[in-house]
Design a protein around this motif. Structure first.
Motif, PDB file in Angstrom:
ATOM      1  N   ARG B 236     -65.325 -19.973  23.703  1.00 46.29           N
ATOM      2  CA  ARG B 236     -64.981 -18.751  24.435  1.00 46.29           C
ATOM      3  C   ARG B 236     -64.797 -17.567  23.485  1.00 46.29           C
ATOM      4  NH1 ARG B 236     -65.997 -21.631  28.341  1.00 46.29           N
ATOM      5  NH2 ARG B 236     -64.902 -21.704  30.334  1.00 46.29           N
ATOM      6  N   GLY B 237     -65.580 -17.527  22.432  1.00 47.42           N
ATOM      7  CA  GLY B 237     -65.534 -16.400  21.504  1.00 47.42           C
ATOM      8  C   GLY B 237     -64.416 -16.484  20.478  1.00 47.42           C
ATOM      9  N   GLY B 238     -63.550 -17.439  20.591  1.00 44.27           N
ATOM     10  CA  GLY B 238     -62.389 -17.534  19.715  1.00 44.27           C
ATOM     11  C   GLY B 238     -62.579 -18.577  18.646  1.00 44.27           C
ATOM     12  N   PRO B 239     -61.586 -19.035  17.959  1.00 44.14           N
ATOM     13  CA  PRO B 239     -60.227 -18.461  17.966  1.00 44.14           C
ATOM     14  C   PRO B 239     -60.169 -17.097  17.272  1.00 44.14           C
ATOM     15  CG  PRO B 239     -60.370 -20.468  16.639  1.00 44.14           C
ATOM     16  CD  PRO B 239     -61.728 -20.186  17.119  1.00 44.14           C
ATOM     17  N   VAL B 240     -59.257 -16.280  17.756  1.00 43.39           N
ATOM     18  CA  VAL B 240     -59.074 -14.878  17.348  1.00 43.39           C
ATOM     19  C   VAL B 240     -60.388 -14.158  17.062  1.00 43.39           C
ATOM     20  CG1 VAL B 240     -56.666 -14.884  16.595  1.00 43.39           C
ATOM     21  CG2 VAL B 240     -58.421 -15.684  14.997  1.00 43.39           C
ATOM     22  N   GLY B 241     -61.295 -14.266  18.031  1.00 45.57           N
ATOM     23  CA  GLY B 241     -62.533 -13.490  17.941  1.00 45.57           C
ATOM     24  C   GLY B 241     -63.504 -13.937  16.873  1.00 45.57           C
ATOM     25  N   SER B 242     -63.256 -15.119  16.268  1.00 46.87           N
ATOM     26  CA  SER B 242     -64.092 -15.508  15.131  1.00 46.87           C
ATOM     27  C   SER B 242     -65.499 -15.920  15.529  1.00 46.87           C
ATOM     28  CB  SER B 242     -63.417 -16.639  14.341  1.00 46.87           C
ATOM     29  OG  SER B 242     -63.263 -17.768  15.174  1.00 46.87           O
ATOM     30  N   THR B 243     -65.732 -16.208  16.819  1.00 50.55           N
ATOM     31  CA  THR B 243     -67.097 -16.526  17.244  1.00 50.55           C
ATOM     32  C   THR B 243     -67.583 -15.546  18.307  1.00 50.55           C
ATOM     33  OG1 THR B 243     -66.236 -18.121  18.840  1.00 50.55           O
ATOM     34  CG2 THR B 243     -66.935 -18.995  16.721  1.00 50.55           C
ATOM     35  N   THR B 244     -66.955 -14.369  18.373  1.00 48.43           N
ATOM     36  CA  THR B 244     -67.424 -13.345  19.305  1.00 48.43           C
ATOM     37  C   THR B 244     -68.621 -12.628  18.700  1.00 48.43           C
ATOM     38  OG1 THR B 244     -65.221 -13.015  20.222  1.00 48.43           O
ATOM     39  CG2 THR B 244     -66.790 -11.240  20.528  1.00 48.43           C
TER      40      THR B 244
END
Lengths: 273, 288
Positions: B236-244
């Motif tokens: 889901r793009g996380g953790p803390v935006g690391s896979t956004t």
């Protein structure tokens, strides 16, 4: 063979087997786990099927509304595929057999559409669908995908390989272009049609993005969207999860196995032109 | 043949495809630019022209730069590593191998598996307590890693999954390219005393395979640049935006926060980047 080259051949074979096994491992493990005792699967990993819990499949199938999702996916995939075959046959015929003003720039413009991913255009497309009140209907899942440059190129190339004499005879008999396309060229184009069918159907069946953005209610969910919801609900109940993954995946893999030759050929020729 | 121009019937045959592509590709491209210059909240359905404000806001957002960095990193790893893996597979699984069809099918099957299914399988394989990867790490005495909950590891997990899923497709392209190299080049080289192996690969296979390699490069870059589904399923793009990634960022802006103007501005920037990369790659191709 000398001993040295024999050794080399054995090494090659062993390496190929090893690498292939690594690639096959996730799907093999999926099959094994889909049949394990759910309690044991939740406790730890094993590549050995300790039991045959066929009930996993029945439970997963009933847990969320998979039957309805199968129907939705089928409608979307078949609708898009049929439409793309028709629009691509017609456009491909025009590019392969007719001269017209603007032919070259048009072809280049179509080529350019292949590098612009649908994901980037999703906002304006979404707005159009809202204005048409098509959000959360089959129309939203089908109509925007009915034409695609890939199919047009596929048929343009294919028709160019068919000798013109066959059509010429029909024209002398007074046939129209329309008749020639559907009565003479389409029956000859079966291999290319099969290729486009396989590509498009599998791509649509596997698609998550479109249903995720264009549908909003449970009853319009497709299998892929349903699987993400299922995964959220069942988290570490891996036996049930893998059973669900299996039946969501089976249609694509089955189609691929049935039409493997055409599918591979489609990639290889599309890749070299 | 039929060289005489026939505009009317040609455009009648083209009509369905052109109409659909016009409405759902060409018009959206223009509309995208227009929306990006407006402030528009989908919930209120109110549009106000704001000029370049959306662009300015985005360029000042740290999360935009993070998404851009993530995307560049993801593309820069997935594309070359994926290409090396699939070229290796193509060389390894060549025609001389007995039962090669079986091997190739096994390697190719992940490609027809959906990204959602592949993602769910990899969530499970990388599970901290129950996954294969951690069981293996444990068995060789290394400590377990919580791959998908770690901002250091999550992107790597997504990359590994993507390479696994995509390798078979690129392998088919490379196999077709390898088959297009005439056997006589290798025969000539062996008369000159070259041994099959690294030497012939470097001096014959690699240069003659270049058109295929270039095509795979373009295709893989386009695929990688638009990545969204594997991140949506696995992290889901996380953790803390690391896979956004950028597409994920667009999705969040538009459908989570309803900020269509900003989402359109990012999309417009992406169209620019895609066209620039494609142009650069083709220019690079001409010079080689």
């Amino acid at each position: 063979m000398t001993t040295e080259s024999k050794q080399k051949a054995y090494f090659h074979y062993a390496l190929a087997l090893f690498v292939t096994l690594i690639f096959a491992l996730p799907l093999l493990a999926m099959l094994v786990t889909s049949l394990r005792d759910p309690a044991k699967a939740a406790a730890g990993f094993s590549l050995w099927p300790d039991s045959f819990h066929w009930q996993n499949y029945i439970e997963a199938w009933r847990a969320t509304n998979f039957p309805r999702q199968f129907i939705n996916s089928l409608v979307m995939a078949l609708g898009v595929t049929a439409g793309q075959i028709i629009t691509s046959l017609m456009a491909g015929y025009a590019f392969a057999r007719m001269e017209f003003t603007g032919k070259k720039p048009l072809f280049v413009a179509l080529l350019a559409t292949l590098v612009i991913p649908f994901q980037i255009l999703v906002i304006p497309v979404f707005i159009i669908l809202v204005k048409l009140s098509w959000i959360n209907t089959y129309w939203a899942l089908i109509i925007p995908s009915l034409a695609n440059a890939f199919g047009i190129f596929l048929f343009t190339q294919f028709f160019q390989t068919i000798p013109y004499e066959l059509e010429e005879a029909a024209y002398i008999d007074g046939a129209s272009r329309w008749t020639v396309l559907w009565k003479i060229l389409v029956p000859l184009a079966k291999p290319a049609i099969t290729t486009l069918f396989l590509f498009t159907f599998i791509a649509e069946w596997n698609d998550l993005f479109k249903p995720l953005v264009f549908t909003s209610t449970k009853s319009m969910r497709t299998v892929q969207l349903g699987l993400t919801v299922f995964q959220e609900q069942f988290k570490v109940d891996y036996a049930l999860l893998m059973a669900a993954v299996v039946f969501v995946t089976v249609p694509s893999i089955l189609l691929f196995f049935l039409g493997q030759k055409q599918f591979i050929k489609g990639i290889a020729t599309g890749g070299l032109k | 043949m039929n060289a005489r121009k026939d505009n009317l019937s040609a455009y009648l045959f083209l009509f369905p495809a052109l109409l659909l592509l016009g409405i759902f590709v060409f018009y959206p491209l223009l509309q995208l630019l227009f929306v990006s210059l407006n402030e528009w909240n989908i919930l209120k359905d109110q549009m106000t022209f704001v000029g370049l404000k959306n662009y300015q806001e985005i360029l000042h957002e740290e999360s935009f730069w993070q998404a851009l960095r993530n995307t560049v990193f993801y593309v820069a790893v997935t594309v070359p590593v994926g290409m090396a893996v699939s070229l290796g597979l193509a060389v390894l699984l060549n025609d001389k191998l007995k039962g090669v069809g079986f091997f190739r099918t096994a390697v190719f099957t992940p490609f027809v598996t959906s990204t959602v299914a592949a993602g769910v399988i990899f969530i499970w394989m990388m599970d901290y307590d129950r996954g294969l990867v951690n069981a293996a790490l444990n068995a060789i005495g290394l400590s377990r890693i919580n791959f998908l909950q770690s901002d250091k590891w999550a992107m790597w997990a997504v990359i590994v999954m993507t390479i696994w899923k995509q390798a078979g497709y690129n392998m088919i392209l490379f196999l077709a390219g390898l088959q297009g190299i005439p056997e006589m080049y290798y025969e000539a080289a062996s008369i000159d005393g070259a041994r099959r192996g690294w030497q012939t690969f470097r001096h014959i296979t690699w240069p003659l395979l270049w058109p295929t390699t270039f095509f795979v490069l373009v295709i893989s870059s386009i695929f990688a640049f638009r990545s969204f589904e594997q991140m949506f399923v696995m992290t889901r793009g996380g953790p803390v935006g690391s896979t956004t990634t950028l597409v994920y960022y667009i999705f969040d802006k538009a459908f989570k926060f309803g900020n269509m103007g900003q989402a359109a501005a990012i999309s417009t920037l992406m169209v620019g980047i895609v066209l620039l990369i494609t142009w650069l790659q083709f220019r690079g191709q001409k010079e080689v």
